[in-house]
Design an enzyme around this catalytic site. Structure first.
Site, mmCIF file in Angstrom:
data_model
loop_
_atom_site.group_PDB
_atom_site.id
_atom_site.type_symbol
_atom_site.label_atom_id
_atom_site.label_comp_id
_atom_site.label_asym_id
_atom_site.label_seq_id
_atom_site.Cartn_x
_atom_site.Cartn_y
_atom_site.Cartn_z
ATOM 1 C CG ASN A 9 -1.882 1.123 1.274
ATOM 2 O OD1 ASN A 9 -1.612 2.172 0.708
ATOM 3 N ND2 ASN A 9 -2.998 0.929 1.944
ATOM 4 C CG ASN A 11 -2.671 5.635 -0.107
ATOM 5 O OD1 ASN A 11 -2.556 6.730 -0.634
ATOM 6 N ND2 ASN A 11 -3.437 4.681 -0.585
ATOM 7 C CE LYS A 12 -2.025 0.034 5.427
ATOM 8 N NZ LYS A 12 -2.041 -1.383 5.776
ATOM 9 C CG ASP A 68 -4.126 -6.702 9.901
ATOM 10 O OD1 ASP A 68 -4.339 -6.199 8.786
ATOM 11 O OD2 ASP A 68 -4.859 -7.582 10.370
ATOM 12 C CG PHE A 148 -6.165 4.896 2.537
ATOM 13 C CD1 PHE A 148 -5.263 5.720 3.190
ATOM 14 C CD2 PHE A 148 -6.271 3.574 2.968
ATOM 15 C CE1 PHE A 148 -4.486 5.257 4.241
ATOM 16 C CE2 PHE A 148 -5.494 3.096 4.014
ATOM 17 C CZ PHE A 148 -4.600 3.940 4.654
ATOM 18 N N GLY A 149 -9.572 4.276 2.345
ATOM 19 C CA GLY A 149 -10.327 3.359 3.205
ATOM 20 C C GLY A 149 -11.525 4.020 3.860
ATOM 21 C CG ASP A 151 -8.804 8.143 5.988
ATOM 22 O OD1 ASP A 151 -8.725 7.613 7.115
ATOM 23 O OD2 ASP A 151 -7.813 8.366 5.276
ATOM 24 C CG HIS A 176 -4.987 4.092 12.941
ATOM 25 N ND1 HIS A 176 -5.534 5.271 12.497
ATOM 26 C CD2 HIS A 176 -4.911 3.288 11.856
ATOM 27 C CE1 HIS A 176 -5.787 5.176 11.198
ATOM 28 N NE2 HIS A 176 -5.419 3.977 10.788
HETATM 29 P P1 IMP Z 1 -4.998 -3.144 6.267
HETATM 30 O O1 IMP Z 1 -4.457 -3.397 7.610
HETATM 31 O O2 IMP Z 1 -4.152 -2.276 5.444
HETATM 32 O O3 IMP Z 1 -5.367 -4.428 5.577
HETATM 33 O O4 IMP Z 1 -6.310 -2.296 6.442
HETATM 34 C C1 IMP Z 1 -7.508 -2.893 6.772
HETATM 35 C C2 IMP Z 1 -8.642 -2.013 6.332
HETATM 36 O O5 IMP Z 1 -8.658 -0.820 7.093
HETATM 37 C C3 IMP Z 1 -8.633 -1.586 4.865
HETATM 38 O O6 IMP Z 1 -9.945 -1.587 4.409
HETATM 39 C C4 IMP Z 1 -8.076 -0.192 4.892
HETATM 40 O O7 IMP Z 1 -8.574 0.589 3.839
HETATM 41 C C5 IMP Z 1 -8.587 0.297 6.233
HETATM 42 N N1 IMP Z 1 -7.644 1.267 6.778
HETATM 43 C C6 IMP Z 1 -6.387 1.033 7.227
HETATM 44 N N2 IMP Z 1 -5.808 2.179 7.617
HETATM 45 C C7 IMP Z 1 -6.737 3.143 7.411
HETATM 46 C C8 IMP Z 1 -6.719 4.561 7.604
HETATM 47 O O8 IMP Z 1 -5.748 5.180 8.034
HETATM 48 N N3 IMP Z 1 -7.840 5.210 7.272
HETATM 49 C C9 IMP Z 1 -8.958 4.587 6.784
HETATM 50 N N4 IMP Z 1 -9.018 3.289 6.569
HETATM 51 C C10 IMP Z 1 -7.913 2.569 6.879
#
Ligand code: IMP
Length: 192
Positions: A9, A11-12, A68, A148-149, A151, A176
Site C-alpha cells: 500500500n 499510501n501507508k 494490520d 483512503f479506506g 477515512d 493509529h
Molecule cells: P490493512 O491493515 O491495510 O489491511 O487495512 C484494513 C482495512 O482498514 C482496509 O480496508 C483499509 O482501507 C482500512 N484502513 C487502514 N488504515 C486506514 C486509515 O488510516 N484510514 C482509513 N481506513 C484505513
C-alpha cells in the site's frame, strides 16, 4: 538501517516516511519486486501482522515489520475489526465497505469507534509488537476526499472533520498508524 515494510500500500509508505528519520531506509514489497499477496488468515490484527512479518523475514532474513489495521465500532461488537478490508466482499472496495458500515449503523445512536494498528517488528530475529489507537466516531455520511479506506466516515475525537478532510500531515500526527510509528521510531532509537 534498512527496514522492509511488508506492505503493497503506497499510501501507508508515504505516511510513514513523513515520520521516520532519514537514517531509516524503508523499502516496501513493490520495490523489492514481491508482488504476491500474503494471505491474512488469522482472526486477530496481531496474528495477521505477525504472519506477514514472519513470512518476509523467512524469505529475506532482513529486518522487517508488518502492520494490520482494523476499524473497531463499539455498537457492532468491534466489527469490522480484523475483517475491515473485506467487510463488503473480497474485492476490498472502500466505497462498498463504507456503505455497509453506514447501513449497519442506521438508527444507531452509539457512534463510538476506534482505529487500531498493530505493528509486528522482527529485528535481528526478535519479535516485538507495537500498537496505536485513535478514538473517534462514525459519521452519518461520508465527508471529504483525502486519505483512503474508511477515512471519510471517521471523525477523530476533538475534531469536527473526518480523516478525509484533514491534511495528511495532521492525520499522521494523531492517527493509529502515526502513533504506532512514533512507538516504532522510539523503539529503533533506543536500540542504537
Ligand atoms: P490493512 O491493515 O491495510 O489491511 O487495512 C484494513 C482495512 O482498514 C482496509 O480496508 C483499509 O482501507 C482500512 N484502513 C487502514 N488504515 C486506514 C486509515 O488510516 N484510514 C482509513 N481506513 C484505513
Amino acid at each position: 538501517m534498512k527496514l522492509i515494510f511488508a506492505t503493497h500500500n503506497p499510501n501507508k509508505v508515504i505516511e510513514l516516511n513523513k515520520q521516520l528519520p532519514s537514517s531509516i531506509a524503508l523499502s516496501d514489497l513493490l520495490e523489492l519486486g514481491f508482488n504476491e499477496e500474503i494471505p491474512e488468515t488469522e482472526n486477530t490484527l496481531e496474528g495477521n501482522a505477525i504472519l506477514k512479518a514472519t513470512y518476509i523475514y523467512d524469505k529475506t532474513g532482513n529486518d522487517v515489520f508488518a502492520d494490520d489495521t482494523g476499524l473497531e465500532i463499539e455498537a457492532l461488537n468491534g466489527e469490522p475489526g480484523v475483517f475491515s478490508a473485506r467487510y463488503a466482499g473480497n474485492n476490498k472496495n472502500a466505497t462498498e465497505n463504507i456503505k455497509k458500515v453506514l447501513k449497519n449503523m442506521e438508527g444507531v445512536t452509539n457512534r463510538k469507534a476506534q482505529f487500531r494498528t498493530v505493528f509486528a517488528l522482527i529485528i535481528a530475529g526478535k519479535l516485538q509488537l507495537l500498537e496505536g489507537v485513535i478514538k473517534g466516531s462514525i459519521l452519518k455520511q461520508p465527508q471529504g476526499d483525502n486519505g483512503f479506506g474508511y477515512d471519510p466516515i471517521f471523525c477523530p475525537n476533538g475534531y469536527t472533520q473526518s480523516f478525509a478532510e484533514i491534511s495528511l500531515d495532521e492525520k499522521s500526527k494523531i492517527s493509529h498508524r502515526g502513533i504506532a510509528t512514533q512507538k516504532l521510531v522510539a523503539f529503533l532509537k533506543n536500540r542504537t
